[in-house]
Design an enzyme around this catalytic site. Structure first.
Site, PDB file in Angstrom:
ATOM      1  N   ASP A   1     -21.280 -11.372   5.777  1.00 50.17           N
ATOM      2  CA  ASP A   1     -21.726 -12.726   5.424  1.00 50.17           C
ATOM      3  C   ASP A   1     -20.713 -13.435   4.525  1.00 50.17           C
ATOM      4  O   ASP A   1     -20.952 -14.514   4.019  1.00 50.17           O
ATOM      5  CB  ASP A   1     -23.086 -12.674   4.711  1.00 50.17           C
TER       6      ASP A   1
ATOM      7  N   ARG B   1       0.837  -1.207   0.000  1.00 48.43           N
ATOM      8  CA  ARG B   1       0.000   0.000   0.000  1.00 48.43           C
ATOM      9  C   ARG B   1       0.876   1.263   0.000  1.00 48.43           C
ATOM     10  O   ARG B   1       0.448   2.317  -0.465  1.00 48.43           O
ATOM     11  CB  ARG B   1      -0.954  -0.034   1.204  1.00 48.43           C
TER      12      ARG B   1
HETATM   13  O1  LIG Z   1      -4.559  -4.421   5.336  1.00 51.07           O
HETATM   14  P1  LIG Z   1      -3.944  -4.196   6.704  1.00 51.07           P
HETATM   15  O2  LIG Z   1      -3.720  -2.775   6.994  1.00 51.07           O
HETATM   16  O3  LIG Z   1      -2.710  -5.028   6.919  1.00 51.07           O
HETATM   17  O4  LIG Z   1      -5.065  -4.696   7.771  1.00 51.07           O
HETATM   18  C1  LIG Z   1      -5.659  -5.979   7.869  1.00 51.07           C
HETATM   19  O5  LIG Z   1      -5.168  -6.956   6.963  1.00 51.07           O
HETATM   20  C2  LIG Z   1      -4.324  -7.907   7.650  1.00 51.07           C
HETATM   21  C3  LIG Z   1      -4.961  -9.271   7.563  1.00 51.07           C
HETATM   22  O6  LIG Z   1      -5.219  -9.649   6.260  1.00 51.07           O
HETATM   23  C4  LIG Z   1      -4.214  -7.406   9.078  1.00 51.07           C
HETATM   24  O7  LIG Z   1      -3.065  -6.629   9.206  1.00 51.07           O
HETATM   25  C5  LIG Z   1      -5.502  -6.620   9.225  1.00 51.07           C
HETATM   26  O8  LIG Z   1      -5.537  -5.694  10.264  1.00 51.07           O
END
Ligand SMILES: O=P(O)(O)O[C@H]1O[C@H](CO)[C@@H](O)[C@H]1O
Ligand SMILES: O=c1cc[nH]c(=O)[nH]1
Length: 246
Positions: free
Chosen positions: A210, A29
Protein backbone atom coordinates in the site's frame (compact mmCIF):
# COMPACT_ATOMS: atom_id res chain seq x y z
CA UNK A 1 33.57 -21.97 -22.44
CA UNK A 2 36.18 -21.44 -19.72
CA UNK A 3 37.92 -18.14 -20.10
CA UNK A 4 41.32 -17.23 -18.68
CA UNK A 5 41.00 -13.73 -20.08
CA UNK A 6 39.73 -10.81 -18.06
CA UNK A 7 36.05 -10.46 -18.96
CA UNK A 8 35.36 -7.12 -20.64
CA UNK A 9 32.60 -5.79 -18.38
CA UNK A 10 33.04 -7.43 -15.00
CA UNK A 11 36.85 -7.24 -15.27
CA UNK A 12 37.32 -10.64 -13.58
CA UNK A 13 39.00 -13.80 -14.86
CA UNK A 14 38.98 -17.54 -14.31
CA UNK A 15 42.12 -17.18 -12.16
CA UNK A 16 39.83 -16.39 -9.20
CA UNK A 17 38.83 -20.08 -9.07
CA UNK A 18 35.59 -19.31 -7.23
CA UNK A 19 32.27 -20.97 -8.11
CA UNK A 20 29.83 -19.22 -5.74
CA UNK A 21 28.62 -15.65 -6.08
CA UNK A 22 26.28 -13.26 -4.28
CA UNK A 23 24.62 -10.77 -6.62
CA UNK A 24 23.28 -7.52 -5.15
CA UNK A 25 21.92 -5.02 -7.68
CA UNK A 26 23.32 -1.98 -5.93
CA UNK A 27 27.13 -1.54 -5.87
CA UNK A 28 26.78 0.10 -2.41
CA UNK A 29 25.53 -3.24 -1.05
CA UNK A 30 28.88 -4.79 -2.05
CA UNK A 31 30.65 -2.43 0.34
CA UNK A 32 28.24 -3.37 3.16
CA UNK A 33 28.90 -7.06 2.49
CA UNK A 34 32.57 -6.72 3.36
CA UNK A 35 31.99 -7.08 7.09
CA UNK A 36 30.36 -10.48 6.55
CA UNK A 37 33.42 -12.06 4.94
CA UNK A 38 36.77 -13.18 6.28
CA UNK A 39 39.73 -11.59 4.52
CA UNK A 40 37.64 -9.53 2.04
CA UNK A 41 39.55 -8.23 -0.97
CA UNK A 42 38.25 -5.62 -3.43
CA UNK A 43 38.56 -6.85 -7.01
CA UNK A 44 37.11 -4.50 -9.60
CA UNK A 45 34.63 -1.67 -10.10
CA UNK A 46 33.82 -1.22 -13.77
CA UNK A 47 30.49 0.33 -14.84
CA UNK A 48 27.85 -1.16 -12.47
CA UNK A 49 29.93 -4.25 -11.65
CA UNK A 50 31.66 -3.86 -8.31
CA UNK A 51 33.25 -7.02 -6.92
CA UNK A 52 35.07 -8.43 -3.94
CA UNK A 53 36.14 -11.86 -2.78
CA UNK A 54 36.39 -13.32 0.72
CA UNK A 55 35.38 -16.39 2.64
CA UNK A 56 32.47 -17.40 4.85
CA UNK A 57 32.89 -20.37 7.18
CA UNK A 58 35.80 -21.51 5.02
CA UNK A 59 33.89 -21.26 1.71
CA UNK A 60 35.27 -18.90 -0.92
CA UNK A 61 32.60 -16.36 -1.96
CA UNK A 62 32.61 -13.82 -4.77
CA UNK A 63 30.33 -10.76 -4.45
CA UNK A 64 29.42 -8.72 -7.53
CA UNK A 65 26.77 -6.07 -8.17
CA UNK A 66 24.66 -6.46 -11.31
CA UNK A 67 23.32 -2.90 -11.61
CA UNK A 68 19.65 -2.36 -12.36
CA UNK A 69 17.63 -4.36 -14.85
CA UNK A 70 17.86 -7.32 -17.20
CA UNK A 71 20.48 -6.17 -19.72
CA UNK A 72 23.22 -5.45 -17.17
CA UNK A 73 22.30 -8.56 -15.16
CA UNK A 74 22.45 -10.67 -18.31
CA UNK A 75 25.90 -9.41 -19.28
CA UNK A 76 27.17 -9.92 -15.73
CA UNK A 77 25.79 -13.46 -15.52
CA UNK A 78 27.21 -14.44 -18.92
CA UNK A 79 30.67 -13.24 -17.95
CA UNK A 80 30.47 -14.97 -14.55
CA UNK A 81 29.59 -18.21 -16.35
CA UNK A 82 32.68 -17.67 -18.53
CA UNK A 83 34.86 -17.64 -15.41
CA UNK A 84 33.29 -20.88 -14.06
CA UNK A 85 30.78 -19.55 -11.54
CA UNK A 86 28.24 -22.32 -10.82
CA UNK A 87 26.05 -20.99 -7.97
CA UNK A 88 24.53 -17.51 -7.88
CA UNK A 89 22.15 -15.99 -5.34
CA UNK A 90 20.66 -12.56 -5.96
CA UNK A 91 20.33 -10.45 -2.82
CA UNK A 92 18.08 -7.68 -4.09
CA UNK A 93 15.33 -5.36 -3.00
CA UNK A 94 11.69 -5.51 -4.11
CA UNK A 95 8.31 -3.88 -3.86
CA UNK A 96 5.70 -5.99 -2.04
CA UNK A 97 2.54 -6.90 -3.92
CA UNK A 98 0.68 -8.64 -1.09
CA UNK A 99 -0.72 -6.77 1.94
CA UNK A 100 0.74 -8.99 4.68
CA UNK A 101 4.34 -8.23 3.66
CA UNK A 102 6.25 -5.78 5.86
CA UNK A 103 9.34 -3.67 5.22
CA UNK A 104 12.40 -5.83 5.87
CA UNK A 105 10.56 -9.14 5.29
CA UNK A 106 12.34 -11.45 2.86
CA UNK A 107 10.75 -12.80 -0.31
CA UNK A 108 12.35 -15.91 -1.79
CA UNK A 109 11.38 -16.25 -5.44
CA UNK A 110 9.83 -19.61 -6.34
CA UNK A 111 9.69 -18.46 -10.00
CA UNK A 112 9.56 -15.17 -11.89
CA UNK A 113 7.21 -13.61 -14.43
CA UNK A 114 9.38 -12.62 -17.41
CA UNK A 115 7.88 -9.17 -17.87
CA UNK A 116 11.12 -7.74 -19.28
CA UNK A 117 12.88 -7.61 -22.63
CA UNK A 118 16.21 -9.27 -21.90
CA UNK A 119 15.19 -12.92 -21.59
CA UNK A 120 12.95 -12.63 -24.65
CA UNK A 121 16.14 -12.12 -26.63
CA UNK A 122 17.21 -15.61 -25.44
CA UNK A 123 14.11 -17.82 -25.23
CA UNK A 124 10.45 -17.97 -26.19
CA UNK A 125 8.06 -16.64 -23.57
CA UNK A 126 6.79 -20.15 -22.76
CA UNK A 127 10.17 -21.00 -21.18
CA UNK A 128 10.01 -20.75 -17.36
CA UNK A 129 12.18 -18.58 -15.12
CA UNK A 130 12.83 -20.84 -12.13
CA UNK A 131 15.45 -21.16 -9.37
CA UNK A 132 17.43 -24.22 -8.33
CA UNK A 133 15.64 -26.56 -5.95
CA UNK A 134 18.72 -27.38 -3.83
CA UNK A 135 19.52 -23.71 -3.25
CA UNK A 136 15.88 -23.06 -2.27
CA UNK A 137 16.07 -25.89 0.21
CA UNK A 138 19.31 -24.50 1.74
CA UNK A 139 17.73 -21.05 1.93
CA UNK A 140 14.64 -22.39 3.71
CA UNK A 141 16.83 -24.18 6.24
CA UNK A 142 18.78 -20.98 6.99
CA UNK A 143 15.58 -18.91 7.30
CA UNK A 144 14.12 -21.34 9.80
CA UNK A 145 17.32 -21.68 11.83
CA UNK A 146 17.56 -17.90 12.17
CA UNK A 147 13.82 -17.17 12.65
CA UNK A 148 13.83 -14.34 10.10
CA UNK A 149 10.45 -13.17 8.70
CA UNK A 150 10.06 -14.57 5.18
CA UNK A 151 7.70 -15.50 2.36
CA UNK A 152 8.16 -17.83 -0.60
CA UNK A 153 6.33 -16.77 -3.75
CA UNK A 154 6.24 -15.62 -7.35
CA UNK A 155 8.10 -12.48 -8.38
CA UNK A 156 7.44 -10.22 -11.38
CA UNK A 157 10.62 -8.89 -12.99
CA UNK A 158 9.96 -5.73 -14.97
CA UNK A 159 11.66 -3.02 -17.02
CA UNK A 160 9.76 0.14 -16.09
CA UNK A 161 9.68 2.10 -12.85
CA UNK A 162 8.16 5.53 -13.41
CA UNK A 163 5.51 5.07 -16.11
CA UNK A 164 2.05 6.58 -15.48
CA UNK A 165 0.64 3.05 -15.16
CA UNK A 166 2.76 1.54 -12.36
CA UNK A 167 -0.03 1.48 -9.75
CA UNK A 168 -2.48 -0.31 -12.04
CA UNK A 169 0.22 -2.73 -13.25
CA UNK A 170 1.04 -3.62 -9.63
CA UNK A 171 -2.68 -4.06 -8.80
CA UNK A 172 -3.08 -6.39 -11.78
CA UNK A 173 -0.16 -8.65 -10.75
CA UNK A 174 -1.12 -8.56 -7.08
CA UNK A 175 -4.54 -9.91 -8.05
CA UNK A 176 -2.85 -12.70 -9.98
CA UNK A 177 -1.06 -13.85 -6.80
CA UNK A 178 2.38 -12.37 -7.45
CA UNK A 179 4.27 -11.49 -4.25
CA UNK A 180 6.87 -8.94 -5.27
CA UNK A 181 8.34 -6.80 -8.03
CA UNK A 182 11.99 -6.49 -8.98
CA UNK A 183 13.99 -6.01 -12.16
CA UNK A 184 16.63 -8.78 -12.26
CA UNK A 185 15.36 -12.11 -10.93
CA UNK A 186 13.97 -13.48 -14.21
CA UNK A 187 17.14 -12.62 -16.13
CA UNK A 188 19.29 -14.37 -13.53
CA UNK A 189 17.08 -17.48 -13.58
CA UNK A 190 16.79 -17.80 -17.37
CA UNK A 191 20.28 -16.77 -18.47
CA UNK A 192 22.03 -18.38 -15.50
CA UNK A 193 20.03 -21.58 -16.06
CA UNK A 194 20.87 -21.67 -19.78
CA UNK A 195 24.56 -21.37 -18.89
CA UNK A 196 24.43 -24.24 -16.36
CA UNK A 197 24.38 -22.07 -13.26
CA UNK A 198 22.28 -22.90 -10.18
CA UNK A 199 20.45 -19.76 -9.14
CA UNK A 200 18.16 -18.29 -6.47
CA UNK A 201 16.86 -14.85 -5.52
CA UNK A 202 16.25 -13.50 -2.01
CA UNK A 203 14.54 -10.10 -2.00
CA UNK A 204 14.26 -7.58 0.81
CA UNK A 205 10.92 -5.73 0.92
CA UNK A 206 11.60 -1.97 0.65
CA UNK A 207 8.12 -0.83 -0.44
CA UNK A 208 4.89 -2.17 1.06
CA UNK A 209 1.93 -3.09 -1.13
CA UNK A 210 0.00 0.00 0.00
CA UNK A 211 3.09 2.25 -0.10
CA UNK A 212 3.93 4.95 -2.56
CA UNK A 213 6.87 3.85 -4.70
CA UNK A 214 8.62 7.24 -4.94
CA UNK A 215 8.40 8.20 -1.25
CA UNK A 216 9.24 4.69 -0.01
CA UNK A 217 12.23 4.49 -2.34
CA UNK A 218 13.42 7.83 -0.95
CA UNK A 219 13.18 6.44 2.57
CA UNK A 220 15.25 3.49 1.30
CA UNK A 221 17.95 5.87 0.14
CA UNK A 222 18.00 7.20 3.72
CA UNK A 223 18.79 3.67 4.95
CA UNK A 224 15.67 3.08 6.96
CA UNK A 225 16.31 0.76 9.90
CA UNK A 226 13.96 -2.06 8.91
CA UNK A 227 15.35 -2.14 5.40
CA UNK A 228 18.87 -2.54 6.76
CA UNK A 229 17.68 -5.29 9.08
CA UNK A 230 16.18 -7.11 6.08
CA UNK A 231 19.39 -6.63 4.13
CA UNK A 232 21.43 -8.17 6.95
CA UNK A 233 18.98 -11.07 7.08
CA UNK A 234 19.16 -11.74 3.34
CA UNK A 235 22.98 -11.61 3.37
CA UNK A 236 23.22 -14.08 6.25
CA UNK A 237 20.73 -16.48 4.66
CA UNK A 238 22.42 -16.34 1.25
CA UNK A 239 25.87 -16.92 2.76
CA UNK A 240 24.61 -19.86 4.83
CA UNK A 241 22.92 -21.35 1.74
CA UNK A 242 26.12 -21.11 -0.31
CA UNK A 243 28.35 -22.37 2.50
CA UNK A 244 26.16 -25.44 3.01
CA UNK A 245 26.42 -26.63 -0.62
CA UNK A 246 28.00 -30.06 -0.50
O1 LIG B 1 18.16 -3.19 -4.86
P1 LIG B 1 18.36 -3.93 -6.17
O2 LIG B 1 19.04 -5.22 -5.99
O3 LIG B 1 19.01 -3.08 -7.22
O4 LIG B 1 16.86 -4.29 -6.69
C1 LIG B 1 15.80 -3.39 -6.96
O5 LIG B 1 16.10 -2.02 -6.81
C2 LIG B 1 16.23 -1.38 -8.10
C3 LIG B 1 15.15 -0.33 -8.24
O6 LIG B 1 15.18 0.58 -7.20
C4 LIG B 1 16.09 -2.49 -9.13
O7 LIG B 1 17.35 -2.96 -9.48
C5 LIG B 1 15.25 -3.50 -8.37
O8 LIG B 1 15.28 -4.81 -8.85
O1 LIG C 1 8.27 -1.75 -6.69
C1 LIG C 1 9.49 -1.91 -6.68
C2 LIG C 1 10.31 -1.57 -5.59
C3 LIG C 1 11.63 -1.83 -5.64
N1 LIG C 1 12.13 -2.38 -6.75
C4 LIG C 1 11.36 -2.70 -7.80
O2 LIG C 1 11.86 -3.23 -8.79
N2 LIG C 1 10.06 -2.47 -7.75
Amino acid sequence: MLDKKVQPHIQLSNDLAVDKVLLPGDPARVERLKKWLDDPKELAFNREYRSLIGSYKGTSILVMSTGMGGPSTGIGVEELANISVKYAIRIGSCGALQPEMKIGDLLVATAAVRDEGTTKAYMEEIYPAVPDYQLLSNIKQALETNHFPYHFGLVRSHDSFYTDKEASIDAYWSNKGIWGADMETSSLFVIGGLRGMRTASILNVVVTADGDLESDINKFVNTEEKVMEGENHQIKVALEALASIT
